[in-house]
Design an enzyme around this catalytic site. Structure first.
Site, mmCIF file in Angstrom:
data_model
loop_
_atom_site.group_PDB
_atom_site.id
_atom_site.type_symbol
_atom_site.label_atom_id
_atom_site.label_comp_id
_atom_site.label_asym_id
_atom_site.label_seq_id
_atom_site.Cartn_x
_atom_site.Cartn_y
_atom_site.Cartn_z
ATOM 1 N N TRP A 101 0.982 -0.780 -0.212
ATOM 2 C CA TRP A 101 -0.345 -0.311 -0.049
ATOM 3 C C TRP A 101 1.041 0.692 -0.100
ATOM 4 O O TRP A 101 0.225 2.420 -0.942
ATOM 5 C CB TRP A 101 -1.092 0.053 0.900
ATOM 6 C CG TRP A 101 -2.247 -1.930 1.531
ATOM 7 C CD1 TRP A 101 -2.117 -2.052 2.264
ATOM 8 C CD2 TRP A 101 -2.988 -1.586 -0.254
ATOM 9 N NE1 TRP A 101 -3.479 -2.995 1.894
ATOM 10 C CE2 TRP A 101 -3.545 -2.771 0.346
ATOM 11 C CE3 TRP A 101 -3.272 -0.813 -1.160
ATOM 12 C CZ2 TRP A 101 -4.273 -2.912 -0.624
ATOM 13 C CZ3 TRP A 101 -3.539 -0.936 -2.220
ATOM 14 C CH2 TRP A 101 -5.310 -2.200 -2.196
ATOM 15 N N ASP A 171 -1.722 6.570 6.698
ATOM 16 C CA ASP A 171 -2.200 5.154 6.508
ATOM 17 C C ASP A 171 -2.406 4.963 6.696
ATOM 18 O O ASP A 171 -2.258 3.934 7.145
ATOM 19 C CB ASP A 171 -2.413 5.121 4.923
ATOM 20 C CG ASP A 171 -3.308 4.127 4.282
ATOM 21 O OD1 ASP A 171 -4.655 3.942 4.981
ATOM 22 O OD2 ASP A 171 -2.875 3.446 3.255
ATOM 23 N N LYS A 195 -12.068 -1.648 6.854
ATOM 24 C CA LYS A 195 -11.358 -2.714 8.029
ATOM 25 C C LYS A 195 -11.679 -2.721 8.790
ATOM 26 O O LYS A 195 -11.994 -3.485 9.793
ATOM 27 C CB LYS A 195 -9.466 -1.899 7.722
ATOM 28 C CG LYS A 195 -8.785 -1.831 5.610
ATOM 29 C CD LYS A 195 -8.962 -3.455 5.496
ATOM 30 C CE LYS A 195 -9.008 -3.405 3.554
ATOM 31 N NZ LYS A 195 -7.553 -2.190 3.225
HETATM 32 C C1 LIG Z 1 -7.195 -2.070 2.057
HETATM 33 C C2 LIG Z 1 -6.062 -0.924 2.297
HETATM 34 C C3 LIG Z 1 -6.178 0.188 1.238
HETATM 35 C C4 LIG Z 1 -6.713 0.040 -0.404
HETATM 36 O O1 LIG Z 1 -8.098 0.802 0.252
HETATM 37 P P1 LIG Z 1 -9.074 0.642 -1.233
HETATM 38 O O2 LIG Z 1 -10.483 1.272 -0.239
HETATM 39 O O3 LIG Z 1 -9.477 -0.722 -1.159
HETATM 40 O O4 LIG Z 1 -9.156 1.475 -1.931
HETATM 41 C C5 LIG Z 1 -4.919 1.207 1.480
HETATM 42 N N1 LIG Z 1 -3.863 0.931 2.507
HETATM 43 C C6 LIG Z 1 -4.448 0.468 3.624
HETATM 44 C C7 LIG Z 1 -3.355 -0.021 4.466
HETATM 45 C C8 LIG Z 1 -4.852 -0.978 3.511
HETATM 46 O O5 LIG Z 1 -5.736 -1.640 3.972
#
Ligand SMILES: *Cc1c(COP(=O)(O)O)cnc(C)c1O
Length: 360
Positions: A101, A171, A195
């Site tokens: 990511w 993030d 998540k």
């Molecule tokens: C799942 C995830 C993403 C991507 O998320 P989307 O909503 O599918 O774009 C980005 N960063 C992390 C840390 C993730 O776990």
């Protein structure tokens, strides 16, 4: 009806209480004769929903008044572009690459400016967090970017990087609301909610006000400017209304449980059950350097791909869903977000113990 123990990395398990409440309100939300899915986002009813959601999130995370909370769409991945488009005033940013990511975010930022990878743990399949105490931070860097909890690899920063005074962008998709955070250490915190908070379709951005300006990269679409959404209280266009409503319920659920300090304790207790088992196991082993272990995502392997596949299959038959590791890593991964009850983790550890006894 029977519910499984769902160890999916995302979309993931949600609190049963929240799902039941939403079900009860499905046809007639609080006497208005319609579902939240059917109501105008300009209605008084929805205004209350989004305002309460924001107020509860502010309380949970202790968000200072000089930060805006935005409820956006496009997933976490859209932020990979929105961040450089809005924050790269000097055209320079530093990225710490701790997994897929972070790498994707960095690659996207390279489209917009001079994005540098200042540290990486790719040399050991992202199984650790690099030392970030003295990185070659660019003097002109507009921000330093991290992925705080690496969903795929199961690592988490235990101390934030030394950004040498530069704005920290993080993030937090897979550790959102899993423990208390000091928001003042960040310029921007964001995460997709699927998540640890709610249904896919909502991404929450917490951004310090001075970073919200009209000075964005030329060509930045109106919808991709933080200012557009900040000025409109996340109601510039139709927001992901039902998703925000569910997030709001999860915020209230977290408050009722005692807030983030209590969740942290609970999450530590859950993770310890698995890590202690892995450390003592003769069959299974964790894949992450101990001091960098995530509380949310626990990857593990037997060392034998066929046995791994057999484990995943038998676990599924026993009611433990989505334990297969990410396609790029293999093995297994148990995601044990806030809504995973400790009973689910205890049951999984017991199942692993039995499996080990049969195969060693
Ligand atoms: C799942 C995830 C993403 C991507 O998320 P989307 O909503 O599918 O774009 C980005 N960063 C992390 C840390 C993730 O776990």
């Amino acid at each position: 009806m029977s519910r499984v123990y769902n160890f999916s990395a995302g979309p993931a398990v949600l609190p049963e209480e929240v799902l039941k409440e939403a079900a009860a309100e499905m046809l007639d939300y609080r006497g208005c004769g319609m579902s939240v899915m059917e109501m105008s986002h300009r209605s008084k009813m929805f205004e209350t929903i989004i305002q309460e959601a924001e107020a509860d999130l502010r309380e949970l995370m202790n968000i200072p008044a000089n930060y805006k909370v935005l409820f956006l769409q496009g997933g976490a991945s859209q932020q990979f572009a929105m961040i450089p488009m809005n924050l790269m005033k000097n055209g320079v940013a530093d990225y710490i690459i701790t997994g897929q990511w972070a790498k994707k975010a960095w690659q996207e930022a390279c489209l917009y400016g001079d994005a540098k990878a200042v540290a990486s743990s790719a040399d050991k399949t992202f199984s650790y967090i690099p030392d970030c105490s003295d990185l070659p931070i660019d003097e002109n860097a507009d921000y330093v970017y991290i992925c705080e909890n690496n969903t795929i690899y199961g690592t988490k920063y235990k101390t934030l990087p030394n950004t040498k005074g530069k704005t920290l962008v993080s993030d937090v998709s897979s550790c959102f609301l899993s423990e208390p955070v000091d928001v003042t250490k960040y310029g921007l915190i964001y995460g997709g909610v699927q998540k640890n908070i709610g249904p896919a379709g909502v991404v929450i951005v917490i951004i310090r006000e001075d970073l919200i300006t009209e000075d964005v990269l030329p060509g930045t679409p109106t919808m991709l400017r933080y200012k557009t959404h900040a000025d409109a209280g996340s109601l510039y266009n139709t927001p992901p209304a039902y998703g925000i409503y569910i997030c709001g319920k999860v915020f209230k659920w977290l408050k009722a449980r005692g807030g983030l300090a209590v969740m942290k304790e609970y999450n530590e207790k859950k993770a310890k059950i698995l890590y202690d088992f892995l450390d003592g196991s003769r069959l299974f082993k964790g894949t992450v350097r101990k001091e960098d272990r995530s509380l949310m995502n626990v990857p593990f392997v037997t060392g034998d791909a066929e046995l791994d596949a057999g484990f995943v299959k038998e676990a599924k038959a026993a009611g433990f869903e989505n334990l297969k590791g990410h396609r790029t890593v293999g093995g297994m991964r148990a995601s044990i977000y806030n809504a995973m009850p400790i009973e689910g983790v205890e049951a999984l550890a017991a199942f692993m113990r039995d499996f080990e006894a049969k195969h060693i």
